[in-house]
Design an enzyme around this catalytic site. Structure first.
Site, PDB file in Angstrom:
ATOM      1  N   CYS A 164     -16.312   4.347 -41.942  1.00  0.00           N
ATOM      2  CA  CYS A 164     -16.306   4.588 -40.506  1.00  0.00           C
ATOM      3  C   CYS A 164     -16.960   3.423 -39.783  1.00  0.00           C
ATOM      4  O   CYS A 164     -17.807   2.727 -40.338  1.00  0.00           O
ATOM      5  CB  CYS A 164     -17.040   5.896 -40.192  1.00  0.00           C
ATOM      6  SG  CYS A 164     -18.712   5.955 -40.858  1.00  0.00           S
ATOM      7  N   LYS A 209      -7.653  15.100 -44.097  1.00  0.00           N
ATOM      8  CA  LYS A 209      -7.712  13.745 -43.512  1.00  0.00           C
ATOM      9  C   LYS A 209      -9.070  13.546 -42.837  1.00  0.00           C
ATOM     10  O   LYS A 209      -9.573  14.443 -42.152  1.00  0.00           O
ATOM     11  CB  LYS A 209      -6.591  13.584 -42.472  1.00  0.00           C
ATOM     12  CG  LYS A 209      -6.688  12.326 -41.604  1.00  0.00           C
ATOM     13  CD  LYS A 209      -6.493  11.019 -42.360  1.00  0.00           C
ATOM     14  CE  LYS A 209      -6.694   9.790 -41.463  1.00  0.00           C
ATOM     15  NZ  LYS A 209      -6.723   8.525 -42.242  1.00  0.00           N
TER      16      LYS A 209
HETATM   17  O1  YRO Z   1      -6.583   3.519 -41.398  1.00  0.00           O
HETATM   18  C1  YRO Z   1      -7.113   4.560 -41.814  1.00  0.00           C
HETATM   19  O2  YRO Z   1      -7.012   5.659 -41.224  1.00  0.00           O
HETATM   20  C2  YRO Z   1      -7.859   4.449 -43.082  1.00  0.00           C
HETATM   21  N1  YRO Z   1      -7.193   3.846 -44.112  1.00  0.00           N
HETATM   22  C3  YRO Z   1      -7.798   3.660 -45.337  1.00  0.00           C
HETATM   23  O3  YRO Z   1      -7.201   3.086 -46.265  1.00  0.00           O
HETATM   24  N2  YRO Z   1      -9.088   4.102 -45.508  1.00  0.00           N
HETATM   25  C4  YRO Z   1      -9.774   4.710 -44.495  1.00  0.00           C
HETATM   26  O4  YRO Z   1     -10.930   5.085 -44.735  1.00  0.00           O
HETATM   27  C5  YRO Z   1      -9.157   4.907 -43.226  1.00  0.00           C
HETATM   28  C6  YRO Z   1      -9.917   5.557 -42.106  1.00  0.00           C
HETATM   29  C7  YRO Z   1     -11.111   4.772 -41.610  1.00  0.00           C
HETATM   30  C8  YRO Z   1     -10.865   3.477 -40.869  1.00  0.00           C
HETATM   31  C9  YRO Z   1     -10.508   2.397 -41.859  1.00  0.00           C
HETATM   32  C10 YRO Z   1      -9.769   3.574 -39.822  1.00  0.00           C
HETATM   33  C11 YRO Z   1     -12.152   3.066 -40.175  1.00  0.00           C
END
Ligand code: YRO
Length: 309
Positions: free
Chosen positions: A130, A45
């Site tokens: 990010c 993750k």
């Molecule tokens: O919400 C998430 O942890 C998430 N969900 C996704 O579909 N893609 C991602 O890259 C992430 C983590 C990064 C962020 C969207 C929370 C900035």
């Protein structure tokens, strides 16, 4: 004998399937299950320097044709994943993917310096979704910032690094991003991350709690967008940068299409959520069946060889 063996940056994988970061890869138990699965490798993750709980639930919803999520980067923190990666190294696994998504550039540099100074020998995937500077779009949509981030990283970073990209929709964006990426010793890109800020409604109500129901869209809805991104970057990037496909894979046929577009490896997200790790066994069988019918023995027999009219 049909082989799904594939290569990225001189490393060999027994097959071309893995999870996408974020799915079934946050805790030790989930990572152990991936290690026991038929996947060719797996990824952790996306992590931040300090552990995070993420957003309030419900923050993920299965939809008939995909999924929507606003997880908010829940993770056990950089130290947990570095320890996990080093334990993998000790057992002889040098093909693990380690996903990093710092909340600011300095955090990313700090985490990458620690990976650089460690015994980790796998791949690092930097998540360009990010957060960026306040008032700016995510890093992957801020091209000057993407260039600056890569410049600062490759000032010191020597280990195999790739980036996870958001989807692009405009030809000038593909070209601008590819021109930037081609200046750096990246080993791979992964495309696509979820299609940002979608809104799904059931009856009169949203289906996830954070952000008024807005979230990243995945699954069958996004497959044509994912294939377009894989194909366009496969054409525009220098050959040293492998493309990892991600988006809308439900069947072996979908894996086949990602590889036709140029993918060297294919990540599974929504379908892994729906079906859990047995999905890898099924996709392998379905892909081999297609290759058998077409007379292909290796991925290299058809990778990138999409026919154009
Ligand atoms: O919400 C998430 O942890 C998430 N969900 C996704 O579909 N893609 C991602 O890259 C992430 C983590 C990064 C962020 C969207 C929370 C900035």
């Amino acid at each position: 004998m049909i082989s799904l063996q594939t290569f990225i940056a001189e490393k060999t994988f027994k097959n071309c399937l893995m999870n996408a970061s974020g799915v079934k890869c946050m805790t030790d138990e989930e990572l152990q299950e991936l290690a026991r699965s038929e996947a060719g490798t797996w990824i952790t993750k996306s992590c931040t320097l300090v552990p995070q709980d993420g957003n309030p639930s419900p923050r993920y919803a299965d939809l008939k044709m995909g999924s929507i999520n606003s997880m908010g980067l829940p993770n056990l923190g950089f130290d947990f994943y570095l320890n996990y990666a080093l334990k993998q190294h000790d057992t002889g696994n040098d093909s693990l993917f380690f996903s990093v998504a710092g909340l600011k550039l300095e955090d990313n540099l700090q985490m990458l310096k620690r990976i650089q100074d460690s015994d980790f020998q796998g791949f690092t995937e930097l998540n360009l979704s990010c957060p960026n500077l306040p008032g700016k779009p995510q890093t992957g949509y801020d091209f000057d910032r993407t260039n600056e981030v890569l410049d600062k990283i490759f000032n010191f970073y020597q280990k195999p690094l790739g980036i996870k990209l958001p989807p692009y929709f405009d030809m000038i964006h593909f070209e601008t991003v590819a021109n930037i990426l081609n200046q750096y010793p990246l080993r791979f890109i992964t495309c696509i991350n979820s299609v940002g800020n979608a809104l799904y409604i059931e009856d009169e109500t949203v289906v996830i709690k954070p952000k008024g129901g807005f979230g990243g869209l995945g699954g069958a809805y996004v497959k044509p967008t994912a294939l377009a991104n894989v194909r366009m970057f496969y054409k525009l990037l220098k050959k040293e940068i492998a493309v990892i496909g991600c988006g809308g894979v439900e069947t072996g046929r979908d894996v086949f299409e990602h590889i036709l577009c140029g993918a060297s490896m294919v990540q599974i997200a929504t379908q892994l959520m729906k079906e859990d790790t047995p999905v890898f066994f099924r996709l392998i069988a379905e892909l081999k069946e297609i290759m058998n019918i077409k007379g292909y023995q290796n991925i290299s027999d058809f990778r990138g060889k999409l026919k154009e009219l």
